[in-house]
Design a protein around this motif. Structure first.
Motif, PDB file in Angstrom:
ATOM      1  N   ALA A  12     -29.619 -18.774   0.113  1.00  0.00           N
ATOM      2  CA  ALA A  12     -29.601 -16.986   1.230  1.00  0.00           C
ATOM      3  C   ALA A  12     -30.970 -16.117   0.272  1.00  0.00           C
ATOM      4  CB  ALA A  12     -27.861 -16.480   0.430  1.00  0.00           C
ATOM      5  N   ILE A  13     -30.491 -16.367  -0.879  1.00  0.00           N
ATOM      6  CA  ILE A  13     -31.396 -15.029  -1.831  1.00  0.00           C
ATOM      7  C   ILE A  13     -32.654 -15.326  -1.392  1.00  0.00           C
ATOM      8  CG2 ILE A  13     -32.368 -14.794  -4.105  1.00  0.00           C
ATOM      9  CD1 ILE A  13     -30.040 -16.125  -5.309  1.00  0.00           C
ATOM     10  N   ASP A  14     -33.146 -15.948  -0.979  1.00  0.00           N
ATOM     11  CA  ASP A  14     -35.117 -16.142  -0.403  1.00  0.00           C
ATOM     12  C   ASP A  14     -35.341 -15.368   0.761  1.00  0.00           C
ATOM     13  OD1 ASP A  14     -35.826 -17.331  -2.478  1.00  0.00           O
ATOM     14  OD2 ASP A  14     -36.040 -19.270  -2.292  1.00  0.00           O
ATOM     15  N   ILE A  15     -34.002 -15.569   1.995  1.00  0.00           N
ATOM     16  CA  ILE A  15     -33.630 -14.729   2.641  1.00  0.00           C
ATOM     17  C   ILE A  15     -33.464 -13.089   2.724  1.00  0.00           C
ATOM     18  CG2 ILE A  15     -32.130 -14.769   5.252  1.00  0.00           C
ATOM     19  CD1 ILE A  15     -32.269 -17.055   4.946  1.00  0.00           C
ATOM     20  N   VAL A  16     -32.608 -12.766   1.839  1.00  0.00           N
ATOM     21  CA  VAL A  16     -32.301 -11.456   1.545  1.00  0.00           C
ATOM     22  C   VAL A  16     -33.529 -10.765   1.600  1.00  0.00           C
ATOM     23  CG1 VAL A  16     -31.013  -9.600   0.047  1.00  0.00           C
ATOM     24  CG2 VAL A  16     -30.315 -11.833   1.661  1.00  0.00           C
ATOM     25  N   TYR A  17     -34.421 -11.700   0.168  1.00  0.00           N
ATOM     26  CA  TYR A  17     -35.806 -11.155  -0.582  1.00  0.00           C
ATOM     27  C   TYR A  17     -36.824 -11.218   0.643  1.00  0.00           C
ATOM     28  CZ  TYR A  17     -33.493 -11.618  -5.115  1.00  0.00           C
ATOM     29  OH  TYR A  17     -32.259 -11.202  -6.216  1.00  0.00           O
ATOM     30  N   VAL A  38     -47.929 -28.446   2.491  1.00  0.00           N
ATOM     31  CA  VAL A  38     -47.401 -28.678   3.342  1.00  0.00           C
ATOM     32  C   VAL A  38     -45.603 -28.738   4.011  1.00  0.00           C
ATOM     33  CG1 VAL A  38     -45.915 -30.425   5.420  1.00  0.00           C
ATOM     34  CG2 VAL A  38     -49.321 -31.019   5.029  1.00  0.00           C
ATOM     35  N   SER A  39     -45.119 -28.867   2.420  1.00  0.00           N
ATOM     36  CA  SER A  39     -43.413 -29.055   2.025  1.00  0.00           C
ATOM     37  C   SER A  39     -43.378 -27.705   1.588  1.00  0.00           C
ATOM     38  CB  SER A  39     -43.583 -29.788   1.367  1.00  0.00           C
ATOM     39  OG  SER A  39     -43.854 -29.396  -0.091  1.00  0.00           O
ATOM     40  N   ARG A  40     -44.263 -27.209   0.469  1.00  0.00           N
ATOM     41  CA  ARG A  40     -43.568 -26.052   0.310  1.00  0.00           C
ATOM     42  C   ARG A  40     -44.126 -24.771   1.713  1.00  0.00           C
ATOM     43  NH1 ARG A  40     -45.824 -25.136  -6.067  1.00  0.00           N
ATOM     44  NH2 ARG A  40     -44.836 -27.345  -6.783  1.00  0.00           N
ATOM     45  N   ASN A  41     -44.886 -24.591   2.379  1.00  0.00           N
ATOM     46  CA  ASN A  41     -45.723 -23.764   3.222  1.00  0.00           C
ATOM     47  C   ASN A  41     -43.994 -23.972   4.022  1.00  0.00           C
ATOM     48  OD1 ASN A  41     -47.987 -22.589   1.639  1.00  0.00           O
ATOM     49  ND2 ASN A  41     -49.083 -23.696   3.292  1.00  0.00           N
ATOM     50  N   THR A  42     -43.901 -24.725   4.704  1.00  0.00           N
ATOM     51  CA  THR A  42     -42.862 -25.119   5.452  1.00  0.00           C
ATOM     52  C   THR A  42     -40.948 -24.792   5.337  1.00  0.00           C
ATOM     53  OG1 THR A  42     -43.079 -27.273   6.180  1.00  0.00           O
ATOM     54  CG2 THR A  42     -40.909 -27.268   6.601  1.00  0.00           C
ATOM     55  N   TYR A  43     -41.226 -24.270   3.950  1.00  0.00           N
ATOM     56  CA  TYR A  43     -39.501 -23.621   2.975  1.00  0.00           C
ATOM     57  C   TYR A  43     -40.340 -22.164   3.026  1.00  0.00           C
ATOM     58  CZ  TYR A  43     -36.683 -21.730   0.793  1.00  0.00           C
ATOM     59  OH  TYR A  43     -35.414 -20.731  -0.165  1.00  0.00           O
ATOM     60  N   VAL A  44     -41.501 -21.069   3.041  1.00  0.00           N
ATOM     61  CA  VAL A  44     -41.532 -20.447   3.015  1.00  0.00           C
ATOM     62  C   VAL A  44     -41.804 -19.766   4.551  1.00  0.00           C
ATOM     63  CG1 VAL A  44     -43.018 -18.372   2.419  1.00  0.00           C
ATOM     64  CG2 VAL A  44     -42.835 -20.365   1.297  1.00  0.00           C
ATOM     65  N   ALA A  45     -41.734 -20.499   5.863  1.00  0.00           N
ATOM     66  CA  ALA A  45     -42.173 -20.513   6.509  1.00  0.00           C
ATOM     67  C   ALA A  45     -40.662 -20.222   7.599  1.00  0.00           C
ATOM     68  CB  ALA A  45     -42.928 -21.146   7.413  1.00  0.00           C
ATOM     69  N   PHE A  46     -39.613 -20.949   6.892  1.00  0.00           N
ATOM     70  CA  PHE A  46     -38.428 -21.245   7.163  1.00  0.00           C
ATOM     71  C   PHE A  46     -37.503 -19.873   6.575  1.00  0.00           C
ATOM     72  CE2 PHE A  46     -33.943 -21.817   5.841  1.00  0.00           C
ATOM     73  CZ  PHE A  46     -33.674 -21.915   7.035  1.00  0.00           C
ATOM     74  N   THR A  47     -37.735 -19.484   5.511  1.00  0.00           N
ATOM     75  CA  THR A  47     -37.002 -18.087   5.210  1.00  0.00           C
ATOM     76  C   THR A  47     -37.374 -17.083   5.358  1.00  0.00           C
ATOM     77  OG1 THR A  47     -38.613 -17.973   3.494  1.00  0.00           O
ATOM     78  CG2 THR A  47     -36.380 -19.651   3.012  1.00  0.00           C
ATOM     79  N   MET A  48     -38.772 -16.759   6.142  1.00  0.00           N
ATOM     80  CA  MET A  48     -39.391 -16.542   6.606  1.00  0.00           C
ATOM     81  C   MET A  48     -39.143 -15.621   8.610  1.00  0.00           C
ATOM     82  SD  MET A  48     -43.698 -14.965   7.882  1.00  0.00           S
ATOM     83  CE  MET A  48     -43.619 -16.587   9.101  1.00  0.00           C
TER      84      MET A  48
END
Length: 482
Positions: free
Chosen positions: A132-137, A390-400
């Protein structure tokens, strides 16, 4: 996990020996939340400031306009008191009187509710908070960049869509996500803490400079009773979202040394007091002055409402961007040992892969730690830069992607504030306190905890309804991906 050894007759314990194998130590040192305990009290201060103050403070004037003067000030002050109290409880419960330390929120939950139940109570809540926080940010960072562009770009400057600015903001996280661990982002966290104080001061200072608007109105904005009630509910969630730092408190305290003479709660609490003093200095003026100046015409983000002086407002929005970059990475550093728990993996290989794939998409350094612990310790992946990449960029792409899809700032604050943040911030620490400390019935502590629980449960029930209604209303006229 560090060994626990007795040091004298009264059975007080502390962690000073390490019986882990060389391979286990190498894995733990590679993970984002390292086992070293070298932080000082000022680390607690700026990490807590960075974790608490964020996008929520920018929405406080708008929340005040939906709540009104009396309820608005009451909820703002009461939330500050309740969350400081629950944070104090977490600091006190981080370490038992025998020296056993709970380095992560879910470890404390397991201690209170049992290995299996405690895990499944806390982990879903933490996952919800982090995402939630990362999406809002992501949304807020994109809005601030867009505001800077509008203020500084002169005609014939092309109007660029918010989606593109969200992608620009996300690009920084694709790079910063490769920082190895919690300690490596201390400098980023300190800069973010300074930025939060600066843009908060600019927000209320520029509002005072503008002066009370001649046609200011303080009545509720909605023309219908239903709209007024649901806006009121949503704004309760916005206030709850503003007090969002509890999710990483255990991890922050875990980075501090502890002994019988100098337990970790002493420097941790000193840092918390400093942090909450700064929170009060930022939150109360921004919320109250912003509403006083603009009334019910204030926009969802106070820095979007302000226009002049251009250079100052542009600078404040850039401060927001820097702060949110740091906060995103701090928030992204905590739920690590979920996969190391015996109950965390599904019984079948297919279920394990499905559960692991879901978790890869919803977390950041708590999330990164969470993912990488499972990959390395449970699934036996080899530690490597491309595994982390791969793992971290996947998460960042998801929140974006989620931020671009649902860029509804206030609706997201209201929904996530009640649904995700209120449980871990307002009342879960109080429930754990009642279970572990067992205060005498009808005592002051008993009453205080039950009051916080009831207050938090009300937020959890009503705030998501208001936030979801606002998202739906805005989605009716919003053109997705255009």
């Amino acid at each position: 996990m560090d060994a626990v050894v007795p040091i004298n007759e009264d059975n007080f314990y502390f962690e000073d020996e390490d019986d882990r194998s060389a391979e286990q130590r190498a894995i733990d040192d590679w993970l984002p939340i390292p086992s070293a305990r070298t932080a000082k009290w000022w680390s607690s201060a700026f990490h807590n400031i960075t974790a608490i103050i964020g996008a929520g403070v920018l929405g406080l004037p708008y929340a005040m306009s939906q709540l009104g003067w009396g309820p608005g000030v009451t909820v703002l002050v009461l939330s500050w008191i309740v969350t400081l109290y629950s944070l104090w409880q977490m600091v006190e419960m981080h370490e038992t009187d025998r020296g056993k330390r709970f380095d992560r929120y879910h470890e404390l939950g397991q201690h209170a509710f049992g290995e299996k139940l405690g895990l499944w109570i806390v982990i879903p809540m933490q996952l919800g908070v982090q995402v939630a926080i990362d999406i809002v940010y992501m949304v807020t960072g994109g809005q601030s960049l867009k505001k800077v562009h509008e203020l500084l770009c002169h005609a014939p400057c092309k109007n660029i869509k918010l989606s593109y600015f969200i992608m620009i903001f996300a690009s920084a996280h694709f790079a910063l996500s490769q920082l190895p661990d919690f300690n490596s982002i201390s400098g980023v966290s300190l800069a973010a803490a300074i930025m939060s104080v600066c843009y908060s001061a600019i927000a209320w200072g520029a509002s005072i400079h503008k002066g009370v608007q001649p046609d200011v109105q303080y009545g509720y904005k909605s023309d219908t009773t239903v709209g007024t009630v649901f806006n009121f509910f949503s704004s309760l969630g916005t206030v709850a979202f503003a007090y969002s730092g509890h999710n990483v408190v255990m991890e922050i305290q875990a980075s501090m040394p502890s002994s019988r003479d100098k337990p970790s709660k002493v420097p941790m609490w000193r840092g918390v007091i400093v942090a909450y003093t700064v929170v009060a200095i930022c939150y109360f003026p921004v919320g109250i002055i912003g509403y006083w100046i603009f009334g019910n015409t204030v926009q969802e983000n106070i820095l979007i409402t302000l226009q002049k002086p251009k250079w100052l407002i542009a600078m404040a929005n850039m401060f927001v961007v820097v702060h949110l970059i740091g906060t995103y990475q701090v928030i992204v550093t905590n739920l690590s040992v979920f996969f190391s728990c015996p109950y965390s993996m599904s019984s079948s290989p297919l279920q394990s892969i499905i559960a692991h794939s879901i978790c890869m998409q919803i977390y950041a350094m708590p999330v990164y730690d969470f993912i990488e612990t499972g990959l390395v310790k449970k699934l036996k992946f080899r530690r490597s830069w491309y595994l982390r990449f791969v793992s971290r960029n996947t998460y960042v792409a998801f929140t974006m992607f989620m931020a671009i899809t649902f860029p509804f700032f206030n609706g997201l604050l209201g929904f996530f504030g009640g649904f995700a943040l209120a449980p871990t911030t307002y009342y879960l620490p109080c429930i754990i306190w009642l279970v572990l400390k067992k205060p005498r019935k009808l005592s002051l502590s008993w009453f205080a905890n039950w009051f916080c629980i009831m207050f938090g449960v009300v937020l959890t029930v009503v705030a998501p309804m208001g936030g979801l209604r606002e998202i739906i209303m805005k989605a009716k006229s919003y053109k997705f991906y255009e």
